[in-house]
Design an enzyme around this catalytic site. Structure first.
Site, short mmCIF file in Angstrom:
data_model
loop_
_atom_site.label_atom_id
_atom_site.label_comp_id
_atom_site.label_asym_id
_atom_site.label_seq_id
_atom_site.Cartn_x
_atom_site.Cartn_y
_atom_site.Cartn_z
N PRO A 1 0.80 -1.24 0.00
CA PRO A 1 0.00 0.00 0.00
C PRO A 1 0.83 1.29 0.00
O PRO A 1 0.29 2.36 -0.19
CB PRO A 1 -0.82 -0.11 1.27
N TYR B 1 3.80 8.88 -8.55
CA TYR B 1 2.80 8.99 -7.49
C TYR B 1 1.47 9.53 -8.04
O TYR B 1 0.40 8.98 -7.74
CB TYR B 1 3.31 9.89 -6.36
C1 PHB Z 1 -4.66 5.68 3.34
O1 PHB Z 1 -5.22 4.63 3.78
O2 PHB Z 1 -5.15 6.82 3.51
C2 PHB Z 1 -3.37 5.55 2.56
C3 PHB Z 1 -2.73 4.31 2.49
C4 PHB Z 1 -1.54 4.20 1.78
C5 PHB Z 1 -1.00 5.34 1.16
C6 PHB Z 1 -1.65 6.57 1.24
C7 PHB Z 1 -2.85 6.68 1.95
O3 PHB Z 1 0.18 5.26 0.48
#
Ligand code: PHB
Ligand code: APR
Length: 389
Positions: free
Chosen positions: A292, A384
């Site tokens: 993630p 990104y």
């Molecule tokens: C989120 O859950 O807000 C989140 C998770 C991973 C990321 C960015 C935001 O890289």
């Protein structure tokens, strides 16, 4: 029952595909294993690339996103007490939008119901038949009754644990996987975010991420070992550890409060090739998983759906099968670039068990390059905000 495209899975991939196809006059049936409430109860990342925002706008489901989504022109990265900003707009001309995946899914369900398109919830024992023929069909059971759905094509949007990927014979699949030696402990709290932008924090103690859903709902993560359990972490312990991984001036700003959700997720990189077998096409998590860190999961599902819906629209408009024949290679080209970025960003910011002094110096050198070099920041920003479709 007969339909043109049978979609397995009522998550973001299946819903977005169904909506885009409906707008092209192509009918679909979605078979979802769980209830709608269960699907909408999932807490998932919410950073939307420009391409996904454009696709949701094309699908006519961006009204609430435009109203409630938070535009982010850059992000903050911290390494121990040093913090710097990567300016997405300055480097690429594009921003990202912070808007929970749950809200995207909710908006897509609202649109599907407005379209009057069928979604079969709690569809059990879904099975794909004759996908490598011109007459594929899908079966399932609902309320003890067996259903058979004749279709022209099947979209496997049923995630990593679905049936679609493994319907492709093992000798026709190539799987690539990297399992990371740590997980993410995530907490949701009804508190104001610590900063207006996300903070990706790397420290000697491990990685942390400060994110948000709205002005009074914050999302925080801590890198944790795979042996840890949620019950090992009180809210107080979480907050104290988070403060130790952030720059001191940010830790002072942190507003803590009771968690409304707390969970641990493992991290893996995974790709299954090809993303097509006969008249079965895989989309999203059914074909690939990313750690993630780069917030690419939902955004990769979106580009898969974009390519597949274009190919299906071409076919039904009498423009032939070229788009569908090109789907797998076209989708995988973008998937692998996002896999690389997610792996790179995870490797740069996390502490690995058994990491040597040299490994740490490599991280520090890359971090210093990112902090001081415009070209390095531009490369990160381009990935990104989302590479072009
Ligand atoms: C989120 O859950 O807000 C989140 C998770 C991973 C990321 C960015 C935001 O890289
Ligand atoms: N039959 C029917 N439905 C199924 C089956 C099955 N055998 N197996 C899984 N499903 C359903 C799940 O209940 C889920 O609702 O398929 C859906 C798949 O949704 P996701 O797992 O969310 O995958 P996807 O739609 O590709 O979205 C990718 O979701 O997991 C996140 O990080 C990921 O943000 C990314 C996004």
């Amino acid at each position: 029952m007969r339909t043109q495209v049978a979609i397995i899975g009522g998550g973001p991939s299946g819903l977005l595909l169904g909506r885009l196809l409906h707008r092209r006059g192509i009918n679909t049936v979605i078979l979802e294993r769980r209830s709608k409430a269960h699907v909408l109860g999932r807490i998932r990342a919410g950073v939307l690339e420009r391409g996904l925002v454009a696709l949701l706008t094309e699908a006519g489901v961006s009204e609430r996103l435009m109203r409630e989504g938070l535009r982010h022109d850059g992000t903050l990265l911290s390494f121990d007490d040093t913090m710097f900003r990567v300016d997405f707009v300055g480097a690429t001309g594009h921003a990202v939008t912070v808007y929970g995946q749950t809200e995207v899914t909710r908006d897509l369900y609202d649109a599907r119901e407005a379209d009057g398109a069928p979604t079969l919830f709690e569809a059990e024992d879904v099975a794909i038949h004759d996908a490598d023929s011109d007459t594929p069909f899908v079966t399932c059971t609902r309320g003890g009754e067996t259903l058979r759905i004749e279709c022209d094509f099947i979209a496997g949007c049923d995630g990593f644990h679905g049936v679609s990927r493994t319907t492709i014979p093992a000798d026709r699949r190539r799987e690539f996987e990297k399992v990371y030696p740590f997980g993410w402990l995530g907490i949701l709290s009804e508190t104001p975010p610590v900063n207006d932008e996300l903070i990706y924090a790397s420290s000697e103690r491990g990685f942390a991420l400060c994110s948000m859903r709205n002005a009074n709902l914050s999302r925080y993560y801590l890198q944790c070992s795979l042996e840890e359990r949620v019950e090992d972490w009180s809210d107080e312990a979480f907050w104290e550890e988070l403060k130790r991984r952030m720059p001191a001036d940010q830790a002072k700003r942190l507003v803590t409060g009771p968690s409304v959700e707390k969970s641990i997720a493992p991290l893996r990189s995974f790709v299954s090739e090809p993303m097509r077998w006969g008249r079965l096409f895989l989309c999203g998590d059914a074909a690939h998983i990313v750690p993630p860190t780069g917030a690419k999961g939902l955004n990769l599902a979106a580009s898969d759906v974009h390519y597949l819906h274009e190919g299906l629209a071409d076919h039904y408009a009498g423009r032939g099968m070229d788009g569908l024949d090109a789907y797998s290679a076209r989708a995988l080209s973008r998937v692998w670039k996002a896999e690389r970025f997610s792996w790179w960003f995870t490797t740069l910011t996390h502490r690995f068990p058994g990491q040597t002094g040299f490994d740490r110096r490599m991280q520090e050198a890359e971090i210093d390059l990112l902090r001081t070099n415009a070209a390095a920041q531009a490369a990160m920003a381009e990935n990104y905000v989302g590479l072009p479709y």
